[in-house]
Design an enzyme around this catalytic site. Structure first.
Site, PDB file in Angstrom:
ATOM      1  N   LYS A 125      16.722   1.575   1.765  1.00  0.00           N
ATOM      2  CA  LYS A 125      15.390   0.703   1.974  1.00  0.00           C
ATOM      3  C   LYS A 125      15.506   0.212   3.258  1.00  0.00           C
ATOM      4  O   LYS A 125      16.637  -0.554   3.772  1.00  0.00           O
ATOM      5  CB  LYS A 125      14.999   0.056   0.881  1.00  0.00           C
ATOM      6  CG  LYS A 125      13.477  -0.398   0.783  1.00  0.00           C
ATOM      7  CD  LYS A 125      12.980   0.539  -0.165  1.00  0.00           C
ATOM      8  CE  LYS A 125      11.395   0.585  -0.034  1.00  0.00           C
ATOM      9  NZ  LYS A 125      10.828   1.471  -0.919  1.00  0.00           N
ATOM     10  N   ASP A 165       6.258   2.704   2.965  1.00  0.00           N
ATOM     11  CA  ASP A 165       6.088   1.864   1.857  1.00  0.00           C
ATOM     12  C   ASP A 165       5.074   0.880   2.292  1.00  0.00           C
ATOM     13  O   ASP A 165       4.132   1.195   3.118  1.00  0.00           O
ATOM     14  CB  ASP A 165       7.608   0.940   1.645  1.00  0.00           C
ATOM     15  CG  ASP A 165       7.638   0.238   0.406  1.00  0.00           C
ATOM     16  OD1 ASP A 165       7.827   0.944  -0.741  1.00  0.00           O
ATOM     17  OD2 ASP A 165       7.284  -0.773   0.223  1.00  0.00           O
TER      18      ASP A 165
HETATM   19  P1  NDP Z   1      -0.068  -0.022   0.788  1.00  0.00           P
HETATM   20  O1  NDP Z   1       0.518  -0.858   1.963  1.00  0.00           O
HETATM   21  O2  NDP Z   1      -0.664   1.092   1.279  1.00  0.00           O
HETATM   22  O3  NDP Z   1      -0.840  -0.956  -0.164  1.00  0.00           O
HETATM   23  C1  NDP Z   1      -0.216  -2.216  -0.567  1.00  0.00           C
HETATM   24  C2  NDP Z   1      -1.491  -2.693  -1.309  1.00  0.00           C
HETATM   25  O4  NDP Z   1      -1.131  -3.821  -2.128  1.00  0.00           O
HETATM   26  C3  NDP Z   1      -2.558  -3.081  -0.571  1.00  0.00           C
HETATM   27  O5  NDP Z   1      -3.857  -3.001  -0.968  1.00  0.00           O
HETATM   28  C4  NDP Z   1      -2.407  -4.767  -0.227  1.00  0.00           C
HETATM   29  O6  NDP Z   1      -3.323  -5.324   0.135  1.00  0.00           O
HETATM   30  C5  NDP Z   1      -2.055  -5.032  -1.920  1.00  0.00           C
HETATM   31  N1  NDP Z   1      -1.281  -6.265  -1.908  1.00  0.00           N
HETATM   32  C6  NDP Z   1      -1.747  -7.360  -2.618  1.00  0.00           C
HETATM   33  N2  NDP Z   1      -0.838  -8.246  -2.522  1.00  0.00           N
HETATM   34  C7  NDP Z   1       0.238  -7.972  -1.758  1.00  0.00           C
HETATM   35  C8  NDP Z   1       1.548  -8.549  -1.553  1.00  0.00           C
HETATM   36  N3  NDP Z   1       1.661  -9.793  -1.789  1.00  0.00           N
HETATM   37  N4  NDP Z   1       2.229  -7.752  -0.748  1.00  0.00           N
HETATM   38  C9  NDP Z   1       1.709  -6.617  -0.293  1.00  0.00           C
HETATM   39  N5  NDP Z   1       0.992  -6.044  -0.605  1.00  0.00           N
HETATM   40  C10 NDP Z   1      -0.226  -6.622  -1.295  1.00  0.00           C
HETATM   41  O7  NDP Z   1       1.252   0.069   0.207  1.00  0.00           O
HETATM   42  P2  NDP Z   1       1.719   1.401  -1.104  1.00  0.00           P
HETATM   43  O8  NDP Z   1       0.497   1.580  -1.701  1.00  0.00           O
HETATM   44  O9  NDP Z   1       2.539   2.324  -0.367  1.00  0.00           O
HETATM   45  O10 NDP Z   1       2.699   0.364  -1.985  1.00  0.00           O
HETATM   46  C11 NDP Z   1       2.396  -0.323  -3.090  1.00  0.00           C
HETATM   47  C12 NDP Z   1       3.537  -0.434  -3.932  1.00  0.00           C
HETATM   48  O11 NDP Z   1       4.055   1.071  -4.412  1.00  0.00           O
HETATM   49  C13 NDP Z   1       4.696  -1.198  -3.549  1.00  0.00           C
HETATM   50  O12 NDP Z   1       5.548  -1.737  -4.435  1.00  0.00           O
HETATM   51  C14 NDP Z   1       5.589  -0.041  -3.172  1.00  0.00           C
HETATM   52  O13 NDP Z   1       6.982  -0.350  -3.025  1.00  0.00           O
HETATM   53  C15 NDP Z   1       5.434   1.260  -4.107  1.00  0.00           C
HETATM   54  N6  NDP Z   1       5.679   2.491  -3.812  1.00  0.00           N
HETATM   55  C16 NDP Z   1       5.201   3.114  -2.656  1.00  0.00           C
HETATM   56  C17 NDP Z   1       5.524   4.423  -2.700  1.00  0.00           C
HETATM   57  C18 NDP Z   1       4.794   5.201  -1.490  1.00  0.00           C
HETATM   58  O14 NDP Z   1       5.078   6.556  -1.607  1.00  0.00           O
HETATM   59  N7  NDP Z   1       3.980   4.707  -0.608  1.00  0.00           N
HETATM   60  C19 NDP Z   1       6.427   5.222  -3.440  1.00  0.00           C
HETATM   61  C20 NDP Z   1       6.874   4.281  -4.583  1.00  0.00           C
HETATM   62  C21 NDP Z   1       6.509   3.037  -4.650  1.00  0.00           C
HETATM   63  P3  NDP Z   1      -3.831  -5.453   1.708  1.00  0.00           P
HETATM   64  O15 NDP Z   1      -4.855  -4.161   1.801  1.00  0.00           O
HETATM   65  O16 NDP Z   1      -4.817  -6.601   1.892  1.00  0.00           O
HETATM   66  O17 NDP Z   1      -2.803  -5.422   2.415  1.00  0.00           O
HETATM   67  O1  2IT Z   2       9.587   3.009  -2.989  1.00  0.00           O
HETATM   68  C1  2IT Z   2       9.648   4.368  -2.864  1.00  0.00           C
HETATM   69  O2  2IT Z   2       9.981   5.312  -3.627  1.00  0.00           O
HETATM   70  C2  2IT Z   2       9.059   4.808  -1.627  1.00  0.00           C
HETATM   71  N1  2IT Z   2       8.489   3.671  -0.755  1.00  0.00           N
HETATM   72  C3  2IT Z   2       9.113   6.143  -1.023  1.00  0.00           C
HETATM   73  C4  2IT Z   2      10.389   6.324  -0.374  1.00  0.00           C
HETATM   74  C5  2IT Z   2      10.477   7.757   0.206  1.00  0.00           C
HETATM   75  O3  2IT Z   2      11.394   7.990   0.615  1.00  0.00           O
HETATM   76  O4  2IT Z   2       9.661   8.511  -0.010  1.00  0.00           O
END
Ligand code: NDP
Ligand code: 2IT
Length: 450
Positions: A125, A165
């Protein structure tokens, strides 16, 4: 004291300043003892001490120029946590809260998550304390270029393959990839989540949210239930939340909430996914804009931004999908959800529930899908992107989506079977931790110590 308690106590004494890492370690170590008792080789080979220590951490300065020509300084990291079963794999997070402890929690979770996918990828990460909010496209580009100048020598298609992420989506991956290519003159799959016209995979954008719903569907089917007709609370409004909402509709369920760092949207008629995409993916605006566009939606702002909490868990729903960030659902929220009749919680975000909340869900014996199992569809599809890159080919959306569906169904079955094997039917926290751990631990033992 048991072996796992001993290792946890030692971690707590050494890393008291990394609370999120300790929380992730506690959630994992507190479930592993039955598996450690069954196979004494794990303690003999000191696997817990070794698996909780990253193989290496790169920590670097990122200097870049803002639009006014002023110099900005951020702190970047890559945690290469464990390579026992494959090259390091895991996302990059750009958020002001990023520090070494947050990335160690995410990296530790990633080791077991990646193992659970059944594909050959290790855990890593990275990220930086850069805040993309309010930055121009050019500033984001210059930051990404400066970040890659520091990172490029440590990654490679068989070494370490970062992805997105929080704060890292298609735009950032494009700039990072362009910088790598210019620095090395190599056109190779060193990042996943790439654009479709330069090596990306169809369905990677959708994969985490879709995979979360496929996992939930398998979990409910196992109990003779289904998502059809369920009213759902989704938190977050980013990549994971958007595609979770989209797939929930396809399953006959209705998401009625989303949230961002500024507030919560509630609409009993259901979230309009096309408007959500317009607001968050195209305009990059706050959800207050969504409420301007959809008259039935109610927007409740987070009062003490940026520390405040969204309202998602206060609504009466059948199922909850935390898809924003760590520790966004605490013990009190869990009790509220349960009191309101919620019988299913599946985690799209990493470690969204506190330990107190997890205990409430386990005590109530509801359908609870922990993050490292439920959100593994994103990284699993990243591995499919690596496979396509290695074969210089690309598969159709249907091909990738059907592989993702198969991976999530197998992952659920493996997790549930492992819980049953240890006499705790339905405890997917224990099932996921042990199933993910065993494969990595066995590979570490097989490869010896130098
Ligand atoms: P994005 O940046 O696309 O979206 C994050 C969302 O959460 C935004 O709407 C953000 O608000 C909101 N948010 C609210 N509070 C917080 C905070 N304190 N910190 C960060 N974000 C906040 O991220 P993802 O959708 O990719 O990720 C969301 C979660 O899913 C994370 O925990 C990530 O680790 C997990 N994840 C992501 C994967 C991926 O493939 N992308 C895979 C597996 C897990 P705002 O719009 O105002 O920024
Ligand atoms: O938390 C996660 O699994 C991710 N942000 C995706 C990682 C990846 O390598 O696709």
């Amino acid at each position: 004291m048991s072996y796992s308690d001993n290792v946890l106590a030692s971690l707590k004494s050494r890393y008291a300043y990394q609370p999120e890492f300790l929380q992730a370690a506690q959630e994992i170590l507190s479930t592993l003892q039955p598996c450690l008792d069954k196979n004494p080789a794990y303690e003999k080979n000191r696997i817990l001490e070794r698996i909780t220590e990253p193989e290496r951490i790169f920590s670097f300065k990122v200097e870049w120029l803002n639009d006014q020509g002023g110099i900005e300084v951020n702190h970047g990291y890559r945690v290469q946590f464990n390579s026992a079963i494959g090259p390091y794999k895991g996302g990059l997070r750009l958020h002001p809260s990023v520090n070494e402890g947050i990335l160690k929690f995410l990296g530790l979770e990633q080791i077991l998550k990646n193992s659970l996918t059944g594909t050959p990828i290790g855990g890593g990460k990275g990220g930086a304390d850069f805040d993309p909010k309010g930055k121009s496209d050019n500033e984001v580009m210059r930051f990404c270029q400066a970040f890659m100048i520091q990172l490029y020598r440590y990654i490679g298609p068989t070494i370490d393959v970062p992805a997105g992420d929080i704060g890292v989506g298609g735009r950032e991956i494009g700039y990072l990839y362009g910088a790598y290519k210019r620095l090395t003159t190599r056109y190779e799959g060193i990042l996943t989540g790439k654009g479709l016209n330069y090596g990306g995979s169809l369905a990677r954008t959708e994969a985490t949210g879709y995979g979360l719903v496929y996992f939930t569907d398998a979990m409910l089917k196992d109990k003779g239930e289904s998502l059809k007709g369920k009213v759902c609370a989704v938190s977050g409004a980013g990549n994971v939340a958007i595609y979770c909402c989209e797939k929930l509709y396809e399953m006959g369920a209705t998401p009625v909430t989303v949230s961002d760092s500024r507030g919560t949207i509630y609409d009993p008629n259901g979230i309009k996914v096309d408007v959500l995409k317009q607001v968050k993916e195209v305009e990059r605006a706050s959800l207050s804009r969504y409420a301007e566009l959809v008259s039935t939606a109610k927007f409740t702002p987070v009062s003490d931004y940026p520390q405040g909490k969204h309202q998602v868990w206060t609504y009466k729903v059948d199922a909850a999908f935390p898809c924003a960030t760590q520790n966004e659902l605490n013990e009190e929220d869990a009790k509220t959800l349960l009191a309101n009749g919620c019988t299913c919680v599946a985690e799209g975000a990493n470690m969204p529930s506190t330990i107190g909340a997890i205990n409430e869900f386990l005590k109530a014996k509801i359908n609870y899908g922990p993050a490292k199992a439920a959100n593994a569809g994103g990284v699993a599809t990243s591995q499919l992107e690596m496979e396509q890159n290695a074969g210089m080919t690309s598969w159709t959306f249907e091909e990738v989506d059907s592989k993702l569906h198969g991976i999530m169904t197998n992952l659920y079955n493996n997790t549930a079977a492992t819980a049953r094997e240890f006499g705790l039917d339905g405890n997917l926290v224990l099932g996921a931790n042990i199933a993910g751990f065993r494969k990595v631990a066995d590979a570490m033992i097989a490869q010896g110590v130098i």
